[in-house]
Motif scaffolding. Structure first.
Motif, PDB file in Angstrom:
ATOM      1  N   SER A 224      36.908  48.965  37.533  1.00  0.00           N
ATOM      2  CA  SER A 224      37.084  48.079  36.368  1.00  0.00           C
ATOM      3  C   SER A 224      35.769  47.969  35.600  1.00  0.00           C
ATOM      4  O   SER A 224      35.200  46.889  35.432  1.00  0.00           O
ATOM      5  N   GLY A 228      35.845  44.194  34.631  1.00  0.00           N
ATOM      6  CA  GLY A 228      35.218  43.611  35.806  1.00  0.00           C
ATOM      7  C   GLY A 228      33.708  43.647  35.764  1.00  0.00           C
ATOM      8  O   GLY A 228      33.039  42.607  35.837  1.00  0.00           O
ATOM      9  N   TYR A 235      38.185  38.705  40.253  1.00  0.00           N
ATOM     10  CA  TYR A 235      39.396  39.262  40.853  1.00  0.00           C
ATOM     11  C   TYR A 235      40.078  38.195  41.698  1.00  0.00           C
ATOM     12  O   TYR A 235      39.436  37.502  42.489  1.00  0.00           O
ATOM     13  N   ASP A 237      42.336  37.451  44.747  1.00  0.00           N
ATOM     14  CA  ASP A 237      42.652  38.136  46.001  1.00  0.00           C
ATOM     15  C   ASP A 237      43.970  37.609  46.570  1.00  0.00           C
ATOM     16  O   ASP A 237      44.113  36.402  46.808  1.00  0.00           O
ATOM     17  N   THR A 320      42.428  45.962  47.494  1.00  0.00           N
ATOM     18  CA  THR A 320      42.754  44.564  47.757  1.00  0.00           C
ATOM     19  C   THR A 320      43.889  44.182  46.822  1.00  0.00           C
ATOM     20  O   THR A 320      43.764  44.314  45.598  1.00  0.00           O
ATOM     21  N   HIS A 323      44.834  40.771  41.307  1.00  0.00           N
ATOM     22  CA  HIS A 323      44.636  41.149  39.910  1.00  0.00           C
ATOM     23  C   HIS A 323      43.420  40.439  39.338  1.00  0.00           C
ATOM     24  O   HIS A 323      42.928  39.448  39.898  1.00  0.00           O
ATOM     25  N   ARG A 324      42.949  40.936  38.219  1.00  0.00           N
ATOM     26  CA  ARG A 324      41.869  40.268  37.504  1.00  0.00           C
ATOM     27  C   ARG A 324      42.381  38.933  36.971  1.00  0.00           C
ATOM     28  O   ARG A 324      43.546  38.811  36.597  1.00  0.00           O
ATOM     29  N   SER A 339      43.112  46.626  36.185  1.00  0.00           N
ATOM     30  CA  SER A 339      43.635  45.277  35.966  1.00  0.00           C
ATOM     31  C   SER A 339      44.080  44.601  37.255  1.00  0.00           C
ATOM     32  O   SER A 339      44.091  43.366  37.334  1.00  0.00           O
ATOM     33  N   GLY A 340      44.464  45.377  38.250  1.00  0.00           N
ATOM     34  CA  GLY A 340      44.928  44.804  39.500  1.00  0.00           C
ATOM     35  C   GLY A 340      45.639  45.852  40.323  1.00  0.00           C
ATOM     36  O   GLY A 340      45.811  46.999  39.895  1.00  0.00           O
TER      37      GLY A 340
END
Length: 509
Positions: A224, A228, A235, A237, A320, A323-324, A339-340
């Motif tokens: 990202s 990111g 993020y 989790d 993991t 998503h963001r 994005s996730g």
């Protein structure tokens, strides 16, 4: 109202499936804006490339970018998919199917499954799958194109495709560049932010070139790079619900014979294994939780289950679920892994890219990138991720693999509030709760409940409008109608040979 500051340039960071889907879609859907679209990717950096199974929404993407389905099948070694078979999830040796189609026909405003539940309680033994054309086509290895005007719900079904992800990205790259998209093959050395507002101003390549843009699409994968790294969006989790955090992928040679028109997800000791049949090879992978097995042990399980010679070294991935916190920040929108990530249990990776593009085009901004548009996009994106998460969690919580540590743990995972509400409505009276941005509709949830034999306490009293004798006759006619329709189908292999030509699998070594 005239837009005073129109977007003139879009820079897409990263290629692969996400990057080239974005380039192709934006070039087509926004052609009237005469945008300058540039894709920056490095051929020296590999892509994950395991998103090879799709859901029927992919056909809408093909139509939007003016790709014919036969062309996609031909260029990507593709095959047809009518749904996903789940092997061993309820118990070892047992299987069920999640189809892309409806079950039965409703009557007098009452869903079919309520009548079926009533007759099941009365001793009727025909399984729910007997009333679904998509399931029957998949189980028999047949193909039939969906009708634009089916006589009733028995004829309502759809299909998706399996394809070689690298070949699909290459096909999209050719289409995008033919539509004016510029392709730059280079590594990105740094990201420059605007001193004025903190938005991304440009990406600087390792050879010193600077590529500026009004709008940036982050398709840089797990890293990202823009959303990111550069903009610092955190993020979220989700490992508390979906703890699988590793995968190993190994393609193998296709065995002689016809590829089945379905994806298979097989339960393993610490996760599950995918099987995606293409014309030239089989895609295989093991998604697992590292708390319950080692990487080497997982690789051994996957290697031992290959049906043909391995065609590449094992590709180990770490991820993991989640998503963001925001998918659109300032002038950056992230798609795909940037994005996730949700494990590909229901083949949602590509459809999330597609739906993200559709939302983004609907909300397409000017250079000011109104924060209200981003907030709308982010709310919708989060809801879509959450709805899929809940559906995936159902698969795990309903498992019947008693005495196996991973599966015992997954049954104990508390449901999210959204999943609990759905389960309560179903278990109390066989009712479905429908939410905004639900990717999976009632038939999909029904296939899971039936597959795991998670039955409601009672059927709806509205199903008592017909007595048992009437319903027994009606259900028999439905099964006969499905069987009659199958006589018009052709073998999946024959369909592929007719549409794409040539053989359907590689010769044995």
């Amino acid at each position: 109202m005239t837009n005073a500051q129109p977007i003139r340039s879009i820079v897409i960071v990263g290629g692969g499936t996400a990057g080239w889907m974005a380039a192709t879609y934006l070039a087509r859907r926004l052609a009237h804006l005469r945008l300058d679209i540039t894709v920056v990717e490095s051929s020296a950096i590999g892509t994950v490339g395991v998103g090879e199974a799709t859901v029927p929404a992919i056909r809408d993407f093909f139509a939007a970018v003016e790709l014919g389905e036969p062309d996609v099948l031909r260029e990507t070694e593709g095959t047809i998919k009518f749904g996903i078979r789940f092997d061993g999830w309820k118990a070892p040796g047992e299987r069920f199917f999640h189809p892309f189609g409806l079950y039965g026909v409703p009557a007098r405003g009452v869903p079919f499954h309520q009548y079926w539940l009533k007759m099941r309680a009365a001793g009727e033994t025909a399984p729910l799958s007997d009333y679904c054309l998509a399931t029957q086509l998949a189980e028999r290895g047949l193909f039939l194109p969906p009708s634009d005007r089916p006589a009733n719900d028995l004829g309502v079904f759809n299909f998706a495709v399996h394809f070689d992800a690298s070949k699909f990205a290459a096909l999209l790259r050719r289409l995008a560049t033919a539509n004016g998209v510029r392709h730059v093959d280079a590594r990105i050395a740094r990201v420059d932010l605007s001193a004025e507002n903190g938005a991304v101003a440009a990406v600087v390549l390792d050879d010193g070139r600077r590529i500026a843009g009004d709008l940036f699409v982050d398709c840089s994968g797990f890293r990202s790079l823009l959303l990111g790294d550069a903009l610092g969006v955190p993020y979220i989790d989700w490992r508390q619900w979906l703890p699988c955090d590793r995968a190993i992928a190994i393609p193998c040679r296709a065995c002689d014979g016809a590829p089945p028109p379905l994806t298979t997800a097989t339960a393993r000791e610490a996760g599950w294994q995918w099987h995606i049949p293409l014309r030239h090879r089989i895609g295989n992978g093991y998604v697992y939780c590292s708390d319950f097995t080692s990487d080497d042990a997982a690789e051994g399980v996957l290697t031992a289950s290959l049906e043909g010679e391995a065609l590449a070294a094992p590709n180990r991935l770490r991820f993991t679920a989640g998503h963001r916190a925001r998918f659109w920040e300032k002038n950056v929108v992230a798609l795909g892994l940037a994005s996730g990530f949700l494990e590909p249990l229901e083949s949602t990776s590509i459809t999330l890219i597609q739906s993200g593009l559709e939302r983004f085009v609907a909300l397409f901004p000017d250079r000011a990138c109104d924060a209200r548009l981003a907030a709308t996009y982010n709310r919708q994106s989060v809801l879509e991720f959450e709805r899929i998460r809940d559906f995936l969690l159902l698969h795990y919580r309903a498992n019947g693999r008693v005495g196996e540590p991973f599966w015992d743990h997954m049954r104990s995972v508390p449901p999210t509030e959204g999943l609990r509400i759905k389960l309560d409505a179903w278990r109390a009276g066989g009712e479905f709760v429908r939410n905004e941005w639900d990717t999976f509709q009632d038939p999909s949830w029904l296939s899971m409940y039936a597959g795991f034999e998670d039955w409601p306490a009672r059927h709806s009293v509205l199903a008592d409008q017909f007595d048992e004798a009437e319903l027994r006759e009606i259900l028999a006619r439905m099964r006969e109608a499905v069987a009659g329709t199958l006589r018009h189908a052709e073998p999946h292999a024959a369909f592929l040979a007719r549409v794409v030509g040539g053989r359907i699998s590689s010769p044995r070594a």
